[in-house]
Scaffold this motif. Structure first.
Motif, PDB file in Angstrom:
ATOM      1  N   GLN A   1      14.053  -1.764  -8.906  1.00 13.63           N
ATOM      2  CA  GLN A   1      15.136  -1.129  -9.707  1.00 13.63           C
ATOM      3  C   GLN A   1      16.347  -1.762  -9.894  1.00 13.63           C
ATOM      4  N   ASP A   2      16.609  -2.813  -9.097  1.00 13.14           N
ATOM      5  CA  ASP A   2      17.642  -3.798  -9.188  1.00 13.14           C
ATOM      6  C   ASP A   2      17.567  -4.856  -8.408  1.00 13.14           C
ATOM      7  N   CYS A   3      18.337  -5.605  -8.783  1.00 12.37           N
ATOM      8  CA  CYS A   3      18.355  -6.678  -7.547  1.00 12.37           C
ATOM      9  C   CYS A   3      19.917  -7.530  -7.476  1.00 12.37           C
ATOM     10  N   HIS A   4      20.111  -8.172  -6.517  1.00 12.70           N
ATOM     11  CA  HIS A   4      21.373  -8.982  -6.182  1.00 12.70           C
ATOM     12  C   HIS A   4      21.479 -10.319  -7.118  1.00 12.70           C
ATOM     13  N   ALA A   5      22.549 -10.720  -7.853  1.00  9.53           N
ATOM     14  CA  ALA A   5      22.349 -11.917  -8.479  1.00  9.53           C
ATOM     15  C   ALA A   5      22.220 -13.321  -7.553  1.00  9.53           C
ATOM     16  N   SER A   6      22.622 -12.933  -6.312  1.00  3.93           N
ATOM     17  CA  SER A   6      22.605 -14.053  -5.326  1.00  3.93           C
ATOM     18  C   SER A   6      21.130 -14.370  -4.665  1.00  3.93           C
TER      19      SER A   6
ATOM     20  N   SER B   1      21.840   2.633 -16.591  1.00  3.87           N
ATOM     21  CA  SER B   1      22.808   3.202 -16.781  1.00  3.87           C
ATOM     22  C   SER B   1      23.390   3.860 -15.321  1.00  3.87           C
ATOM     23  N   GLU B   2      22.524   4.042 -14.577  1.00  5.21           N
ATOM     24  CA  GLU B   2      23.008   4.765 -13.141  1.00  5.21           C
ATOM     25  C   GLU B   2      23.439   3.662 -12.308  1.00  5.21           C
ATOM     26  N   ARG B   3      23.235   2.326 -12.505  1.00  3.76           N
ATOM     27  CA  ARG B   3      23.866   1.168 -11.902  1.00  3.76           C
ATOM     28  C   ARG B   3      25.107   0.780 -12.394  1.00  3.76           C
ATOM     29  N   ARG B   4      25.020   0.971 -14.083  1.00  2.00           N
ATOM     30  CA  ARG B   4      26.316   0.525 -14.665  1.00  2.00           C
ATOM     31  C   ARG B   4      27.581   1.507 -14.344  1.00  2.00           C
ATOM     32  N   GLU B   5      27.100   2.749 -14.408  1.00  2.00           N
ATOM     33  CA  GLU B   5      28.226   3.664 -14.215  1.00  2.00           C
ATOM     34  C   GLU B   5      28.389   4.100 -12.724  1.00  2.00           C
ATOM     35  N   GLY B   6      27.485   4.195 -11.967  1.00  2.23           N
ATOM     36  CA  GLY B   6      27.688   4.636 -10.527  1.00  2.23           C
ATOM     37  C   GLY B   6      27.979   3.473  -9.774  1.00  2.23           C
ATOM     38  N   PHE B   7      27.827   2.416 -10.177  1.00  2.00           N
ATOM     39  CA  PHE B   7      28.225   1.085  -9.197  1.00  2.00           C
ATOM     40  C   PHE B   7      28.848   0.200  -9.808  1.00  2.00           C
ATOM     41  N   GLY B   8      29.544   0.460 -10.938  1.00  2.00           N
ATOM     42  CA  GLY B   8      30.693  -0.333 -11.711  1.00  2.00           C
ATOM     43  C   GLY B   8      29.907  -1.657 -12.222  1.00  2.00           C
TER      44      GLY B   8
ATOM     45  N   LEU C   1      15.875  -5.078 -19.325  1.00  2.00           N
ATOM     46  CA  LEU C   1      17.419  -4.972 -19.108  1.00  2.00           C
ATOM     47  C   LEU C   1      17.672  -3.709 -20.163  1.00  2.00           C
ATOM     48  N   CYS C   2      18.348  -2.992 -19.425  1.00  2.00           N
ATOM     49  CA  CYS C   2      18.872  -1.608 -19.957  1.00  2.00           C
ATOM     50  C   CYS C   2      20.182  -1.709 -20.464  1.00  2.00           C
ATOM     51  N   VAL C   3      20.265  -1.053 -21.757  1.00  2.00           N
ATOM     52  CA  VAL C   3      21.532  -0.858 -22.572  1.00  2.00           C
ATOM     53  C   VAL C   3      21.546   0.822 -23.029  1.00  2.00           C
ATOM     54  N   GLY C   4      22.569   1.284 -23.553  1.00  2.00           N
ATOM     55  CA  GLY C   4      22.625   2.433 -23.887  1.00  2.00           C
ATOM     56  C   GLY C   4      23.772   3.079 -24.046  1.00  2.00           C
ATOM     57  N   GLU C   5      24.184   4.058 -24.804  1.00  2.00           N
ATOM     58  CA  GLU C   5      25.643   4.668 -25.082  1.00  2.00           C
ATOM     59  C   GLU C   5      25.583   6.081 -24.500  1.00  2.00           C
TER      60      GLU C   5
ATOM     61  N   PRO D   1      19.775   5.907 -24.132  1.00  2.00           N
ATOM     62  CA  PRO D   1      20.985   6.707 -24.234  1.00  2.00           C
ATOM     63  C   PRO D   1      21.461   7.389 -23.277  1.00  2.00           C
ATOM     64  N   ILE D   2      22.560   7.232 -22.587  1.00  2.00           N
ATOM     65  CA  ILE D   2      22.799   7.989 -21.278  1.00  2.00           C
ATOM     66  C   ILE D   2      22.557   9.404 -21.478  1.00  2.00           C
ATOM     67  N   TRP D   3      22.893  10.133 -22.373  1.00  3.08           N
ATOM     68  CA  TRP D   3      22.962  11.541 -22.669  1.00  3.08           C
ATOM     69  C   TRP D   3      21.517  11.854 -22.555  1.00  3.08           C
ATOM     70  N   ALA D   4      20.385  11.033 -22.967  1.00  2.00           N
ATOM     71  CA  ALA D   4      19.290  11.584 -22.905  1.00  2.00           C
ATOM     72  C   ALA D   4      18.580  11.384 -21.596  1.00  2.00           C
ATOM     73  N   ILE D   5      19.083  10.759 -20.666  1.00  2.00           N
ATOM     74  CA  ILE D   5      18.305  10.530 -19.264  1.00  2.00           C
ATOM     75  C   ILE D   5      18.430  11.593 -18.501  1.00  2.00           C
ATOM     76  N   GLY D   6      17.014  12.297 -18.227  1.00  3.36           N
ATOM     77  CA  GLY D   6      17.152  13.336 -17.378  1.00  3.36           C
ATOM     78  C   GLY D   6      17.596  14.648 -17.865  1.00  3.36           C
ATOM     79  N   THR D   7      17.804  14.535 -19.281  1.00  6.79           N
ATOM     80  CA  THR D   7      18.367  15.978 -19.890  1.00  6.79           C
ATOM     81  C   THR D   7      17.347  16.794 -20.541  1.00  6.79           C
ATOM     82  N   GLY D   8      16.255  16.200 -20.982  1.00  7.29           N
ATOM     83  CA  GLY D   8      15.536  16.832 -21.909  1.00  7.29           C
ATOM     84  C   GLY D   8      15.942  16.529 -23.329  1.00  7.29           C
ATOM     85  N   LEU D   9      16.903  15.821 -23.598  1.00  8.58           N
ATOM     86  CA  LEU D   9      17.439  15.775 -24.975  1.00  8.58           C
ATOM     87  C   LEU D   9      16.780  14.453 -25.470  1.00  8.58           C
ATOM     88  N   VAL D  10      16.545  14.210 -26.680  1.00  5.93           N
ATOM     89  CA  VAL D  10      16.136  13.118 -27.291  1.00  5.93           C
ATOM     90  C   VAL D  10      16.844  12.746 -28.375  1.00  5.93           C
TER      91      VAL D  10
END
Ligand code: PEP
Length: 249
Positions: free
Chosen positions: A62-67, A94-101, A123-127, A164-173
């Motif tokens: 679900q993730d890796c280090h760059a080194s 987004s949980e890495r981008r937002e939660g781990f900067g 590669l994940c993207v989303g607003e 889209p971040i607002w659709a993750i785990g929310t039931g919204l699509v």
């Protein structure tokens, strides 16, 4: 170009060895749908056991280090994932981008490291919601792609997941039209940035509250080649219908 459907489960921080039976059931069902590529990304702790329990199956991180190695306590390098039996890795969730900067540059470095280690990449993207509401979603996502897509890569080994971040785990699509618009814009951006050959070969996944009831509609949207699934990937009962929906398209 014909792109094979791709359905990927992201177990996030869920799963003990007792859940390997679900993975085995998912991969067994997936074998009967030969037109769909299916992968599961469990937590690091289950990668080796899942790969051993389902030989030949696509198991990922679900993730890796760059080194490649070093003094990075708690982190896992891409080649360690490969060594444990992983074939792919998710980067830039987004949980890495937002939660781990994690910045776009961080995500790009991780994607490059994963490709160099022989892994495929999602590669994940989303607003965020406020960006969607302000009308800036497409510009926001295309800027993420500009900053996080590796310079050179094998397009068969790099998929982009629009979540889209607002659709993750929310039931919204989003509406199917909004998904198609975004995926069309992403494909055009890939065409500009990586060339026509790469853009037509790369798979674009939609992620965010996909389930057995909405999968056929979402996966049928223009330029959607599959799904990245969180909550509904934890059991065969919920995930297999999504694979079946992909196979029916
Ligand atoms: C995800 O976290 O990638 C995801 C899409 O989650 P969910 O399916 O639970 O919305």
């Amino acid at each position: 170009m014909t792109r094979r459907k791709y359905v990927v489960g992201n177990w996030k921080m869920n799963g003990l060895t007792a859940m390997l039976g679900e993975a085995k059931a998912i991969f067994a069902a997936a074998e009967t749908h030969t037109s769909v590529d299916v992968a599961l990304c469990p937590p690091f702790t289950l990668i080796g056991a899942m790969a051993a329990a389902a030989p030949g199956a696509a198991v990922g991180g679900q993730d890796c280090h760059a080194s490649a190695s070093g003094a990075f306590t708690g982190s896992v390098a891409a080649r360690m994932l490969a060594d444990a039996g992983a074939r792919l890795v998710i980067v830039g969730h987004s949980e890495r981008r937002e939660g781990f900067g994690e910045s776009d540059a961080d995500v790009c470095a991780k994607a490059e490291a994963a490709l160099a280690a022989g892994l495929s990449v999602i590669l994940c993207v989303g607003e965020p919601r406020a960006v969607r509401e302000s009308g800036g979603a497409i510009a926001y996502v295309l800027a993420q792609i500009a900053g996080s897509l590796p310079g050179e890569f094998d397009p068969a080994r790099l998929a982009v997941a629009y979540e889209p971040i607002w659709a993750i785990g929310t039931g919204l699509v989003p509406t199917v039209a909004d998904v198609a618009d975004m995926h069309g814009a992403i494909r055009a951006k890939l065409n500009e940035q990586a060339g026509a050959g790469a853009a037509s070969a790369m798979r674009l996944l939609y992620g965010g509250s996909v389930n057995g009831d909405n999968a056929a509609e979402l996966l049928g949207a223009g330029d959607v080649d599959g799904a990245l699934v969180g909550g509904a990937s934890l059991t065969a009962a919920k995930f297999v219908p999504i694979v079946e929906a992909a196979a029916s398209l």
